[in-house]
Design an enzyme around this catalytic site. Structure first.
Site: not given
Length: 553
Positions: A133-134, A219
């Site tokens: 989620g960043g 991510s």
């Protein structure tokens, strides 16, 4: 690595930060417990549930208060409790937009979840996952990350944390707020370290081995793992790592972080000397301010003429502050502090199709080669023709849309992954293993007949072994990204088994999968993970030669 113009940067990273909120479901509802399980922790007893052969403890506090006068600081010490505390519901996620089937977000968000086959004092490998989620959204209860199947099918213990995100987790105040706020630009990372320390002190009671802990994440979680790999405070608490579709080669320089802080104060009409007023700003207002700034990516670029790129992005993410994060995780070299810790690193073959799906981009599927050139010029400028020429030569049968997806995908996550692998090899310590995830989903991107392939974030449900036939023998449902083909169950088994054996031994192996050699600079072996796995030597050799020739790798 690829410099990105501001407009492209903002549009891409807004989507990258959303990646880990998908699929749009969570596993907060798991049905009634078969029975309840009580265990000790260093702070008091907790009650979890046993369901389908797995003990699940949710919402365990691992840190004290971080609201009020503790905002932007280290947490208050966690206070022991008497009696038995329920660990049956997920804890609040960090401040962000509300999350489906989860508690309301809260400043006080330091909770973790544990999945274990049994609380039996056995020494199982521990897989400590950082959500994506960043650095602005996500939680340890995000969809697809249910650790039950890993625990049940591979005899491991899975741990996932909530931790501070965004402005509340990464606002750099060190230069204006004094010693109490040292490390302020890395509070979110230091929260994760506290979670690792909790594991070290408590996981034996959950059947885990505190001396055999793997950190991993996808991510934004891959970027967090990259940072942990370089953080002295984290070093005592893990033994190996995996960085997935989030190569955190560089993080925010403190000069850029200080500029972002100044920008925030100006927007809030707060003079630097009155910075303490930040402690009184309502959380909703801080979130509004955060959303005015671009998201920080899991990678950052180096401008050869001006040092680290500045003023091209703000946002909130880990800060190279010389203390909590002493230097960039993998620039100029792999971190010496983790020299002897084995590493997995890699990416998905079709990362970009996720972003096309997310932004409802159907035009890419209609591109001709001239259109590809126009689309890529904002990224690559005068080198665009050389990039396209190299890819057309290396993949002569690729259509224009396929070429666009290939270039965009490797530029986003592939080059950083290769960079990390090469630097780890040059260090001459523990091995590093390079991979591509390549199982192809047949599901078309809505509005096109172009298949999803292997998009960003599809690996989550596969590596957690959550792509399996229903346990009750009913007809399998279509996977959110993975489609309907039964081969996905085999690919998921391979992925999960490779990762759990790596967690156990430091060497990834799996049944019916060829031996995976450590990466080296001669053969450059890469494992392609699929229903039928394959080791490919010197993959993308022509393309990588081109990227090196134009200084992007």
């Amino acid at each position: 690595m690829i410099p990105i113009d501001r407009r492209h940067f903002l549009s891409q990273l807004a989507l990258t930060a959303a990646a880990m909120s998908l699929p749009p479901y969570s596993f907060a509802s798991t049905g009634k417990a078969d029975e309840y399980v009580v265990t000790d922790t260093s702070y008091g007893q907790i009650r979890g549930m046993r369901k389908d052969g797995v003990n699940l403890f949710r919402g365990i506090p691992y840190g004290g208060r971080i609201s009020g006068d503790r905002r932007f600081r280290r947490p208050m010490p966690l206070q022991p409790w008497t009696g038995v505390r329920d660990a049956l519901e997920f804890g609040a996620p960090a401040i962000q937009p509300p999350r489906r089937n989860e508690p309301a977000p809260s400043e006080d968000c330091l909770f973790l979840n544990v999945w274990t086959p049994a609380n039996d004092n056995r020494k199982r490998p521990v897989m400590f996952y950082s959500h994506g989620g960043g650095f602005v959204i996500g939680s340890g209860a995000a969809g697809g990350q249910d650790g039950s199947n890993l625990a049940r099918n591979f005899d491991v213990v899975v741990v996932e944390t909530n931790h501070r995100l965004g402005l509340l987790g990464f606002l750099y105040l060190d230069e204006i707020a004094g010693s109490e706020y040292a490390g302020s630009g890395n509070m979110g990372m230091l929260d994760i370290v506290d979670g690792l320390k909790w594991v070290h002190d408590n996981i034996a009671r959950f059947g885990g081995d505190p001396a055999n802990v793997m950190i991993w994440g996808e991510s934004g979680g891959g970027a967090k793992t990259s940072c942990l790999y370089a953080m002295p405070s984290a070093a005592p608490y893990f033994n190996k790592a995996s960085i997935e579709s989030g190569p955190g080669v560089r993080m925010t320089p403190k000069e850029v972080a200080a500029e972002t802080t100044a920008m925030l104060l100006k927007e809030l009409n707060i003079a630097p000397k009155d910075w303490r007023k930040l402690l009184e700003v309502p959380v909703a207002d801080l979130l509004t301010m955060q959303n005015k700034l671009p998201f920080v990516p899991p990678f950052q670029e180096k401008n050869k003429n001006q040092g680290m790129m500045r003023r091209n992005y703000g946002g909130f993410g880990p800060v190279v502050d010389g203390g909590a994060l002493p230097h960039h995780p993998f620039d100029p070299t792999a971190p010496a502090i983790s020299r002897n810790k084995p590493l997995l690193v890699g990416w998905n073959e079709d990362e970009y199709t996720f972003f096309a799906w997310e932004r409802k981009d159907t035009d890419f599927a209609k591109l001709d080669f001239e259109g590809v050139q126009k689309r890529l010029e904002p990224q690559f400028g005068q080198e665009t023709a050389k990039v396209i020429e190299a890819y057309r030569k290396a993949t002569p049968n690729a259509t224009a849309p396929q070429l666009y997806i290939a270039i965009s995908s490797i530029a986003m996550m592939g080059l950083g992954s290769v960079d990390i692998a090469e630097k780890k090899v040059k260090q001459g310590g523990a091995p590093v293993y390079l991979y591509n995830f390549g199982y192809k989903s047949e599901k078309p991107i809505p509005g096109t007949d172009y298949p999803m392939g292997t998009p960003h974030a599809m690996d989550i449900s596969f590596k957690f072994n959550n792509e399996i036939p229903p346990r009750d023998g009913s007809q399998p449902k279509e996977s959110f990204f993975g489609g309907n083909r039964p081969e996905r169950f085999v690919a998921s088994r391979h992925f999960a088994e490779l990762w759990t054996t790596f967690a156990r031994t430091g060497k990834p192996t799996a049944k019916d999968v060829p031996a995976w050699p450590a990466y080296n600079l001669k053969d450059r072996p890469m494992m392609r993970i699929d229903a039928q796995c394959e080791v490919i030597d010197n993959r993308y050799s022509q393309e990588l030669t081109m990227w090196r020739s134009i200084g992007k790798l």
